[in-house]
Design an enzyme around this catalytic site. Structure first.
Site, PDB file in Angstrom:
ATOM      1  N   PRO A   1     -23.252  17.287  -3.483  1.00  0.00           N
ATOM      2  CA  PRO A   1     -21.975  17.901  -3.075  1.00  0.00           C
ATOM      3  C   PRO A   1     -21.379  17.144  -1.886  1.00  0.00           C
TER       4      PRO A   1
ATOM      5  N   ILE B   1     -37.032   4.308  11.485  1.00  0.00           N
ATOM      6  CA  ILE B   1     -36.422   3.286  12.343  1.00  0.00           C
ATOM      7  C   ILE B   1     -37.102   3.277  13.711  1.00  0.00           C
TER       8      ILE B   1
ATOM      9  N   TYR C   1     -25.180  16.911   7.876  1.00  0.00           N
ATOM     10  CA  TYR C   1     -25.866  15.858   8.645  1.00  0.00           C
ATOM     11  C   TYR C   1     -24.866  15.054   9.460  1.00  0.00           C
TER      12      TYR C   1
ATOM     13  N   ASP D   1     -40.874  18.475  21.346  1.00  0.00           N
ATOM     14  CA  ASP D   1     -39.727  18.832  20.509  1.00  0.00           C
ATOM     15  C   ASP D   1     -38.463  18.801  21.376  1.00  0.00           C
TER      16      ASP D   1
ATOM     17  N   LYS E   1     -24.303  14.655  13.548  1.00  0.00           N
ATOM     18  CA  LYS E   1     -24.361  13.371  14.270  1.00  0.00           C
ATOM     19  C   LYS E   1     -23.037  13.119  14.999  1.00  0.00           C
TER      20      LYS E   1
ATOM     21  N   THR F   1     -24.869   6.877  13.407  1.00  0.00           N
ATOM     22  CA  THR F   1     -24.730   6.438  12.024  1.00  0.00           C
ATOM     23  C   THR F   1     -23.274   6.150  11.671  1.00  0.00           C
ATOM     24  N   ASP F   2     -23.078   5.345  10.631  1.00  0.00           N
ATOM     25  CA  ASP F   2     -21.707   5.094  10.151  1.00  0.00           C
ATOM     26  C   ASP F   2     -21.140   6.327   9.430  1.00  0.00           C
ATOM     27  N   GLU F   3     -22.018   7.292   9.075  1.00  0.00           N
ATOM     28  CA  GLU F   3     -21.541   8.453   8.302  1.00  0.00           C
ATOM     29  C   GLU F   3     -20.568   9.320   9.087  1.00  0.00           C
TER      30      GLU F   3
ATOM     31  N   ALA G   1     -34.532  10.453  17.645  1.00  0.00           N
ATOM     32  CA  ALA G   1     -35.059  11.661  16.999  1.00  0.00           C
ATOM     33  C   ALA G   1     -33.923  12.432  16.348  1.00  0.00           C
ATOM     34  N   ALA G   2     -34.113  12.771  15.096  1.00  0.00           N
ATOM     35  CA  ALA G   2     -33.062  13.495  14.369  1.00  0.00           C
ATOM     36  C   ALA G   2     -33.624  14.013  13.059  1.00  0.00           C
TER      37      ALA G   2
ATOM     38  N   LYS H   1     -35.473   8.974   0.492  1.00  0.00           N
ATOM     39  CA  LYS H   1     -34.248   8.177   0.528  1.00  0.00           C
ATOM     40  C   LYS H   1     -34.253   7.225  -0.662  1.00  0.00           C
ATOM     41  N   LEU H   2     -33.067   6.780  -1.070  1.00  0.00           N
ATOM     42  CA  LEU H   2     -32.911   6.123  -2.382  1.00  0.00           C
ATOM     43  C   LEU H   2     -33.921   4.994  -2.655  1.00  0.00           C
TER      44      LEU H   2
HETATM   45  P1  NAD Z   1     -36.516   9.698  10.226  1.00  0.00           P
HETATM   46  O1  NAD Z   1     -36.189  11.009   9.593  1.00  0.00           O
HETATM   47  O2  NAD Z   1     -37.356   8.728   9.487  1.00  0.00           O
HETATM   48  O3  NAD Z   1     -37.272   9.954  11.623  1.00  0.00           O
HETATM   49  C1  NAD Z   1     -36.856  10.931  12.531  1.00  0.00           C
HETATM   50  C2  NAD Z   1     -37.943  11.092  13.595  1.00  0.00           C
HETATM   51  O4  NAD Z   1     -37.489  12.087  14.520  1.00  0.00           O
HETATM   52  C3  NAD Z   1     -39.279  11.572  13.033  1.00  0.00           C
HETATM   53  O5  NAD Z   1     -40.337  10.843  13.612  1.00  0.00           O
HETATM   54  C4  NAD Z   1     -39.348  13.031  13.448  1.00  0.00           C
HETATM   55  O6  NAD Z   1     -40.667  13.502  13.654  1.00  0.00           O
HETATM   56  C5  NAD Z   1     -38.558  13.010  14.748  1.00  0.00           C
HETATM   57  N1  NAD Z   1     -37.969  14.314  15.047  1.00  0.00           N
HETATM   58  C6  NAD Z   1     -37.243  15.113  14.221  1.00  0.00           C
HETATM   59  N2  NAD Z   1     -36.900  16.258  14.835  1.00  0.00           N
HETATM   60  C7  NAD Z   1     -37.396  16.170  16.099  1.00  0.00           C
HETATM   61  C8  NAD Z   1     -37.389  17.018  17.225  1.00  0.00           C
HETATM   62  N3  NAD Z   1     -36.776  18.226  17.181  1.00  0.00           N
HETATM   63  N4  NAD Z   1     -37.968  16.607  18.374  1.00  0.00           N
HETATM   64  C9  NAD Z   1     -38.567  15.396  18.439  1.00  0.00           C
HETATM   65  N5  NAD Z   1     -38.664  14.552  17.388  1.00  0.00           N
HETATM   66  C10 NAD Z   1     -38.082  14.930  16.245  1.00  0.00           C
HETATM   67  O7  NAD Z   1     -35.132   9.088  10.668  1.00  0.00           O
HETATM   68  P2  NAD Z   1     -34.638   7.565  10.644  1.00  0.00           P
HETATM   69  O8  NAD Z   1     -34.115   7.255   9.311  1.00  0.00           O
HETATM   70  O9  NAD Z   1     -35.680   6.722  11.252  1.00  0.00           O
HETATM   71  O10 NAD Z   1     -33.374   7.683  11.634  1.00  0.00           O
HETATM   72  C11 NAD Z   1     -33.552   7.549  13.041  1.00  0.00           C
HETATM   73  C12 NAD Z   1     -32.205   7.695  13.712  1.00  0.00           C
HETATM   74  O11 NAD Z   1     -31.328   6.682  13.247  1.00  0.00           O
HETATM   75  C13 NAD Z   1     -31.507   9.019  13.426  1.00  0.00           C
HETATM   76  O12 NAD Z   1     -30.861   9.441  14.600  1.00  0.00           O
HETATM   77  C14 NAD Z   1     -30.495   8.684  12.342  1.00  0.00           C
HETATM   78  O13 NAD Z   1     -29.380   9.538  12.416  1.00  0.00           O
HETATM   79  C15 NAD Z   1     -30.136   7.266  12.726  1.00  0.00           C
HETATM   80  N6  NAD Z   1     -29.708   6.397  11.605  1.00  0.00           N
HETATM   81  C16 NAD Z   1     -30.448   6.301  10.466  1.00  0.00           C
HETATM   82  C17 NAD Z   1     -30.062   5.416   9.450  1.00  0.00           C
HETATM   83  C18 NAD Z   1     -30.860   5.256   8.182  1.00  0.00           C
HETATM   84  O14 NAD Z   1     -30.414   4.564   7.267  1.00  0.00           O
HETATM   85  N7  NAD Z   1     -32.053   5.824   8.064  1.00  0.00           N
HETATM   86  C19 NAD Z   1     -28.902   4.664   9.614  1.00  0.00           C
HETATM   87  C20 NAD Z   1     -28.141   4.809  10.776  1.00  0.00           C
HETATM   88  C21 NAD Z   1     -28.574   5.668  11.781  1.00  0.00           C
HETATM   89  O1  DAU Z   2     -25.247   5.377   6.343  1.00  0.00           O
HETATM   90  C1  DAU Z   2     -26.320   5.661   7.198  1.00  0.00           C
HETATM   91  C2  DAU Z   2     -27.109   6.838   6.649  1.00  0.00           C
HETATM   92  O2  DAU Z   2     -27.839   6.350   5.524  1.00  0.00           O
HETATM   93  C3  DAU Z   2     -28.051   7.449   7.671  1.00  0.00           C
HETATM   94  O3  DAU Z   2     -27.303   7.994   8.725  1.00  0.00           O
HETATM   95  C4  DAU Z   2     -28.914   8.545   7.019  1.00  0.00           C
HETATM   96  O4  DAU Z   2     -29.863   9.044   7.956  1.00  0.00           O
HETATM   97  C5  DAU Z   2     -29.660   7.934   5.857  1.00  0.00           C
HETATM   98  O5  DAU Z   2     -30.412   8.922   5.193  1.00  0.00           O
HETATM   99  C6  DAU Z   2     -28.673   7.285   4.883  1.00  0.00           C
HETATM  100  O6  DAU Z   2     -27.859   8.298   4.222  1.00  0.00           O
HETATM  101  P1  DAU Z   2     -27.499   8.197   2.668  1.00  0.00           P
HETATM  102  O7  DAU Z   2     -27.169   9.541   2.187  1.00  0.00           O
HETATM  103  O8  DAU Z   2     -26.520   7.099   2.432  1.00  0.00           O
HETATM  104  O9  DAU Z   2     -28.930   7.677   2.101  1.00  0.00           O
HETATM  105  P2  DAU Z   2     -29.751   8.119   0.793  1.00  0.00           P
HETATM  106  O10 DAU Z   2     -30.862   7.135   0.658  1.00  0.00           O
HETATM  107  O11 DAU Z   2     -30.079   9.558   0.806  1.00  0.00           O
HETATM  108  O12 DAU Z   2     -28.710   7.849  -0.360  1.00  0.00           O
HETATM  109  C7  DAU Z   2     -28.155   6.571  -0.581  1.00  0.00           C
HETATM  110  C8  DAU Z   2     -27.197   6.675  -1.745  1.00  0.00           C
HETATM  111  O13 DAU Z   2     -27.938   6.916  -2.946  1.00  0.00           O
HETATM  112  C9  DAU Z   2     -26.216   7.822  -1.630  1.00  0.00           C
HETATM  113  O14 DAU Z   2     -24.991   7.438  -2.228  1.00  0.00           O
HETATM  114  C10 DAU Z   2     -26.849   8.939  -2.453  1.00  0.00           C
HETATM  115  C11 DAU Z   2     -27.563   8.173  -3.546  1.00  0.00           C
HETATM  116  N1  DAU Z   2     -28.816   8.764  -4.057  1.00  0.00           N
HETATM  117  C12 DAU Z   2     -29.746   9.177  -3.145  1.00  0.00           C
HETATM  118  C13 DAU Z   2     -30.923   9.721  -3.579  1.00  0.00           C
HETATM  119  C14 DAU Z   2     -31.965  10.197  -2.588  1.00  0.00           C
HETATM  120  C15 DAU Z   2     -29.030   8.858  -5.412  1.00  0.00           C
HETATM  121  O15 DAU Z   2     -28.164   8.451  -6.224  1.00  0.00           O
HETATM  122  N2  DAU Z   2     -30.214   9.395  -5.844  1.00  0.00           N
HETATM  123  C16 DAU Z   2     -31.175   9.833  -4.976  1.00  0.00           C
HETATM  124  O16 DAU Z   2     -32.229  10.329  -5.432  1.00  0.00           O
END
Ligand code: NAD
Ligand code: DAU
Length: 355
Positions: free
Chosen positions: A294, A13, A162, A60, A166, A137-139, A83-84, A201-202
């Site tokens: 889990p 993101i 996680y 970092d 958050k 996040t919504d989680e 960053a996370a 991710k899925l």
């Molecule tokens: P991501 O894992 O793709 O990217 C995380 C980035 O943070 C990476 O570039 C990594 O190098 C950097 N990072 C990790 N640890 C660090 C540290 N100690 N110091 C500096 N940089 C560091 O994550 P994402 O999916 O892009 O998510 C970004 C943010 O959005 C997160 O805070 C996450 O909780 C939030 N978020 C993600 C989703 C989603 O669906 N992916 C949804 C809602 C919110």
């Molecule tokens: O809701 C926002 C969150 O969405 C973010 O805060 C997280 O950073 C991001 O990783 C994401 O979390 P989820 O756990 O929802 O995403 P993931 O893609 O890991 O999984 C999506 C759904 O699919 C979840 O119900 C678990 C399931 N899944 C995931 C994987 C990786 C599977 O069934 N099989 C898989 O291999």
């Protein structure tokens, strides 16, 4: 000239947020601070890395001293903190890494911002015109049953390490507003998808596995529900809240777009077969039900009324359009996929799915 520090800008993101800001605001300096963990990849930003308003710093956020000196040197006017450690399954294997980055790292950033934004007397006068935007996040809200939506007043009830980390970071951000008057905003977004999504991710995992004729692992019965938003629409929401949100407020971000995992993967399989010119049903044969995650949250769904009504936010693409663009991006960027799925990640993946 505003200086905006974006953390985690080399991730999924974050890279879209950095691009949005670098291109849209040529009069801002955008400082991308990222530790480049397995999830951070500067390839994501090749198209903007030579722009005059872009700076990258490898650092970092768990290192308080390093963070303080970066804030002293660059004196950012705003922070957008992404960053996370972001993957739920990894948090089950190694919760401490999530506490370190997501909790301690956030507190380090809050302290550095508070310190450099306080005026010479240490008072909050210096906070005027500054902003700390925490991307969450919504989680944090836990899980929904069959009905209902998460609003900004839903109680926090995280279940995974996680989401607990958050939630904790969100509480610290609010505490710095209540205690010190630090000008903060929080966004709580639903599941993102789109280009540059790491293939653990899925959605990108399934795209990668369909391309390589590998099983598509569906946890449990596949009836878990997520609310999917195109990543560029999340970046647009962050831009809007960063510039127009009210201090101390949280805004939910989502697209009113719920899918059960199994239905989503079947839709993906259908589109992949068409795009790869394979007989209908080819990809779906790879669907494999595996052991459940889990503490798996049953359903997430965002009520995005507040950001819509107060800030006029609406997603720009439908899910069908966004998914199609996403698949096309992975098909034309298979080298990116190959690069991020080699080495350490491959070992992690094989361990994760053994048996
Ligand atoms: P991501 O894992 O793709 O990217 C995380 C980035 O943070 C990476 O570039 C990594 O190098 C950097 N990072 C990790 N640890 C660090 C540290 N100690 N110091 C500096 N940089 C560091 O994550 P994402 O999916 O892009 O998510 C970004 C943010 O959005 C997160 O805070 C996450 O909780 C939030 N978020 C993600 C989703 C989603 O669906 N992916 C949804 C809602 C919110
Ligand atoms: O809701 C926002 C969150 O969405 C973010 O805060 C997280 O950073 C991001 O990783 C994401 O979390 P989820 O756990 O929802 O995403 P993931 O893609 O890991 O999984 C999506 C759904 O699919 C979840 O119900 C678990 C399931 N899944 C995931 C994987 C990786 C599977 O069934 N099989 C898989 O291999």
């Amino acid at each position: 000239m505003k200086k905006i520090l974006i953390t985690g800008g080399a991730g999924f993101i974050g890279s879209h947020v950095v691009r949005e800001f670098v291109n849209k605001y040529p009069d801002y300096t955008i400082i991308n601070l990222d530790a480049l963990t397995y999830a951070g990849n500067l390839e994501n930003l090749r198209d903007i890395e030579d722009k005059p308003n872009y700076i990258f710093i490898k650092a970092d956020i768990t290192d308080a001293k390093q963070i303080r000196s970066i804030f002293q040197e660059y004196q950012p006017d705003g922070v957008i903190h992404l960053a996370a450690e972001s993957h739920v399954d990894r948090s089950i294997t190694d919760p401490t890494a999530f506490v370190m980055t997501n909790v301690i790292g956030t507190v380090n950033l809050l302290n550095a911002a508070k310190e450099i934004w306080s005026d010479a007397t240490g008072s909050a006068q210096g906070f005027a015109g500054k902003r700390f935007h925490h991307v969450s996040t919504d989680e944090v809200y836990g899980t929904l049953g069959e009905t209902g939506l998460f609003t900004e007043t839903t109680s926090y009830d995280p279940h995974s390490p996680y989401s607990a980390s958050k939630a904790s970071s969100d509480h610290f951000v609010r505490a710095y507003y209540d205690t010190y008057g630090l000008p903060v905003v929080i966004t709580n977004c639903s599941n993102n998808y789109g280009p540059n999504h790491f293939p653990e991710k899925l959605i990108p995992l399934c795209i990668h596995n369909i391309l390589n004729n590998k099983p598509l692992p569906i946890y449990g019965n596949g009836k878990y529900t997520r609310d999917w938003l195109y990543v560029i629409d999340h970046a647009r929401a962050i831009d809007l809240v960063f510039h127009k949100g009210k201090d101390g407020e949280a805004y939910n971000v989502g697209g009113f777009n719920e899918w059960q995992n199994i239905d989503l993967v079947k839709e993906l399989c259908k589109q992949m077969d068409e795009k790869l010119d394979r007989p209908a049903g080819t990809a779906a044969k790879l669907i494999t039900f595996v052991k459940d995650r889990p503490g798996h949250d049953l359903r997430y769904a965002i009520d995005a009324t507040k950001i819509n009504q107060e800030l006029g936010y609406e997603p720009s693409v439908t899910f069908e359009e966004g998914l199609s663009i996403t698949i096309d991006w992975y098909l034309t960027n298979q080298e990116w996929l190959d690069n991020v799925t080699s080495g350490d990640y491959q070992q992690y993946y094989e361990k994760q799915y053994q048996g």
